[in-house]
Design an enzyme around this catalytic site. Structure first.
Site, PDB file in Angstrom:
ATOM      1  N   ASP A 234       3.841  -4.149   1.584  1.00 40.84           N
ATOM      2  CA  ASP A 234       3.491  -4.410   0.189  1.00 40.84           C
ATOM      3  C   ASP A 234       2.021  -4.020  -0.028  1.00 40.84           C
ATOM      4  O   ASP A 234       1.119  -4.574   0.609  1.00 40.84           O
ATOM      5  CB  ASP A 234       3.702  -5.902  -0.112  1.00 40.84           C
ATOM      6  CG  ASP A 234       3.329  -6.253  -1.545  1.00 40.84           C
ATOM      7  OD1 ASP A 234       3.983  -5.747  -2.458  1.00 40.84           O
ATOM      8  OD2 ASP A 234       2.365  -7.011  -1.730  1.00 40.84           O
TER       9      ASP A 234
ATOM     10  N   THR B 290       2.360  -1.548  -6.638  1.00 38.14           N
ATOM     11  CA  THR B 290       0.960  -1.617  -6.186  1.00 38.14           C
ATOM     12  C   THR B 290       0.596  -0.427  -5.297  1.00 38.14           C
ATOM     13  O   THR B 290      -0.487   0.128  -5.420  1.00 38.14           O
ATOM     14  CB  THR B 290       0.703  -2.929  -5.420  1.00 38.14           C
ATOM     15  OG1 THR B 290       1.715  -3.085  -4.424  1.00 38.14           O
ATOM     16  CG2 THR B 290       0.737  -4.123  -6.345  1.00 38.14           C
ATOM     17  N   THR B 291       1.522  -0.029  -4.417  1.00 39.66           N
ATOM     18  CA  THR B 291       1.253   1.122  -3.541  1.00 39.66           C
ATOM     19  C   THR B 291       1.076   2.385  -4.380  1.00 39.66           C
ATOM     20  O   THR B 291       0.148   3.170  -4.148  1.00 39.66           O
ATOM     21  CB  THR B 291       2.400   1.307  -2.523  1.00 39.66           C
ATOM     22  OG1 THR B 291       2.589   0.075  -1.827  1.00 39.66           O
ATOM     23  CG2 THR B 291       2.084   2.391  -1.522  1.00 39.66           C
TER      24      THR B 291
ATOM     25  N   ASP C 142       8.655  -8.795  -5.948  1.00 38.62           N
ATOM     26  CA  ASP C 142       8.673  -7.442  -6.521  1.00 38.62           C
ATOM     27  C   ASP C 142       9.903  -7.259  -7.416  1.00 38.62           C
ATOM     28  O   ASP C 142       9.817  -6.683  -8.496  1.00 38.62           O
ATOM     29  CB  ASP C 142       8.685  -6.379  -5.407  1.00 38.62           C
ATOM     30  CG  ASP C 142       7.309  -6.208  -4.769  1.00 38.62           C
ATOM     31  OD1 ASP C 142       6.346  -6.824  -5.272  1.00 38.62           O
ATOM     32  OD2 ASP C 142       7.199  -5.477  -3.778  1.00 38.62           O
TER      33      ASP C 142
END
Length: 544
Positions: free
Chosen positions: A62, A95-96, A391
């Site tokens: 994550d 987020t990545t 998520d």
């Protein structure tokens, strides 16, 4: 008059980097963070093991967790961490993507800086490209409704893919969709979802497949007295924000007793006060009591004699969720407790989960707060499943709040790149080059997906560009099959909010870093190294 006298304007040990060096250092730091998380992107993404100074281990892929746990020191790298946090807070997923885009936008900008293009022109071009990208994403999106269970489940599965939940992702995705649909509320024709109303409880033991959604709440507390019933059917629930104890006086008081009978009367009066509290609860028909404060031992005895299930010192947040789930009203004075203040649950029971007693409030009528009980073999597995579920919940909530989804697998980014390049042709001046660079940076997502699948990234990008030129805008990278395909048909979909937020956050962070041409870092106290070393990440010596 003295000549050549040095003038000091900065404290001793302060480090100053100016001009091109400052920009290069900042870009290098941001790119290093982006490269660290890039390998975690997609279904074939790898995990990172992070060990802190106490030896505690976190295993995750994550993006937000990785950059947060990395404990970066470089000021520019910290800005990239902020991008990940913003994405996580706003959407809960992507987020990545946001971090990788930030790194690639800066990498593209570095090439333009080397060509002698001023950073403010690049920043202006990026700003124009961001506005256009927002328009394009909304245009290519597909509408979704709260009744479209199949699409919502696909969004949840896409969010969880590659996050260590492979064996049970279908079940977890279904539970996530159920949870979001249960707590969703309509206000002025819009769907409003407060993710705080999904309470996640995690316990080691059993397997991920044993995770469950409770139409009510799980409270990590046990009943206060062994004589109370372990299970109550058709429970009438009272929520008390008041101590079931004898009140002490606000001011210092002194009671003089001259006769043993007076002492007996004093104790009897205390007993009567507690009995009166319990009698009020019994009179209104409550069979379960959740108290935010303490319950006196004697009150516990009276409650157990009355067959009432009681829990004490319940957290304020749990009390509020219980009110939403059961329909009860939180009461601050027991004398005011009435039958209409009580909530309902089909069953309240105490269950032992992984050696801990927990209270389950189940079968509530249309609860607006629910609990997600996550199970897993080890602590690290449970933690990673929790991140995956967060998520999924964030993805489903974001898609319903905005009402639009886009194809995943890099399809949106390729379409963005194609349209931005066409838009760049209509823009005069050097900004055109910056918009072109922005478009090229978008292709980092499909390129990374192709690389993680072990297929030739250049071949895949050429095929994708060809398909998109033919108008097949849903074509993306089929990571698991090692080719390309229609993302919507294959159920690889994401909320448009993930993409718009990632592009905006990454672009704004890149623009801000590009405008910096002077970094002045004060020395650390107690003889520590300055927080801004020459190039690289904080704490690395120039020779490393």
């Amino acid at each position: 008059m003295a000549q050549g006298q040095p003038i000091y304007i900065l404290p001793e040990g302060a480090l100053r980097t100016t001009g091109r060096d400052a920009q290069r250092n900042n870009i290098m730091a941001a790119k290093t963070v982006a490269e660290t998380v890039r390998t975690t992107l997609g279904p074939r993404g790898m995990d990172k093991m992070l060990v802190d100074d106490l030896g505690d281990i976190v295993i995750t892929n994550d993006g937000a967790t990785i950059v947060d746990e990395m404990n970066v020191e470089h000021p520019a790298a910290k800005m990239v961490v902020e991008v990940a946090k913003t994405q996580d807070n706003e959407v809960g997923d992507g987020t990545t993507t946001a971090v990788v885009l930030t790194g690639e936008l800066l990498s593209s900008a570095e090439k333009l800086l080397d060509q002698g293009i001023h950073s403010s022109i690049i920043a202006r071009g990026y700003r124009m490209a961001t506005e256009k990208a927002d328009e394009i994403l909304k245009e290519i999106g597909k509408e979704i409704s709260i009744d479209d269970d199949k699409l919502l489940t696909e969004i949840a599965i896409t969010a969880m893919t590659g996050k260590g939940t492979e064996t049970s992702k279908e079940k977890l995705a279904e539970l996530s969709v159920k949870a979001i649909k249960q707590i969703a509320e309509k206000e002025n024709g819009k769907i409003v979802i407060d993710l705080d109303n999904v309470k996640i409880e995690k316990k080691e033991g059993a397997s991920t497949a044993d995770s469950e959604l409770i139409q009510g709440l799980v409270i990590d507390k046990e009943r206060v007295h062994a004589g109370m019933p372990k299970k109550v059917k058709d429970a009438k629930i009272a929520l008390l924000d008041v101590a079931m104890e004898v009140k002490e006086t606000e001011t210092d008081a002194k009671i003089q007793i001259t006769d043993p009978n007076q002492l007996q009367a004093f104790l009897a009066q205390e007993e009567n006060m507690l009995k009166e509290m319990v009698d009020n609860i019994v009179k209104c028909g409550a069979t379960v009591v959740f108290c935010q404060k303490g319950i006196d031992d004697l009150a516990q005895h009276y409650l157990s004699k009355a067959g009432i299930f009681a829990v004490r010192r319940v957290k304020k947040s749990d009390m509020e969720k219980l009110a939403k789930a059961t329909g009860a009203t939180i009461v601050t004075n027991i004398k005011d407790l009435e039958e209409k203040d009580l909530g309902y649950a089909a069953e309240v029971e105490e269950r032992k989960i992984a050696k801990d007693e927990m209270t389950f409030v189940k079968g509530c009528k249309n609860p607006k707060a629910v609990s997600f009980l996550i199970r897993g073999g080890t602590e690290h597995v449970v933690d990673e499943v929790e991140r995956a579920v967060n998520d999924a919940l964030g993805g489903v909530a974001a898609s319903l709040e905005v009402g639009t989804i886009v194809p995943g697998g890099g399809a949106s980014e390729i379409e963005l790149a194609r349209r931005l390049k066409k838009y760049a042709e209509t823009v005069g001046g050097r900004e055109q080059l910056a918009i072109d660079a922005f478009a090229d940076a978008m292709e980092i997502i499909p390129r990374t997906l192709a690389e993680s699948a072990g297929i030739d990234a250049i071949d895949i990008l050429v095929k994708l560009r060809t398909e998109h030129e033919k108008g097949r805008k849903n074509t993306g990278v089929m990571v698991l099959n090692g080719g390309i395909g229609d993302m919507l048909k294959d159920g690889i979909v994401e909320p448009v909010k993930i993409k718009t937020q990632a592009v905006k956050s990454a672009s704004e962070a890149a623009q801000m870093l590009l405008r910096i041409d002077d970094v002045i870092a004060a020395s650390k106290k107690e003889g520590g190294t300055p927080p801004m070393p020459e190039g690289g990440m904080g704490g690395m010596s120039p020779g490393m």
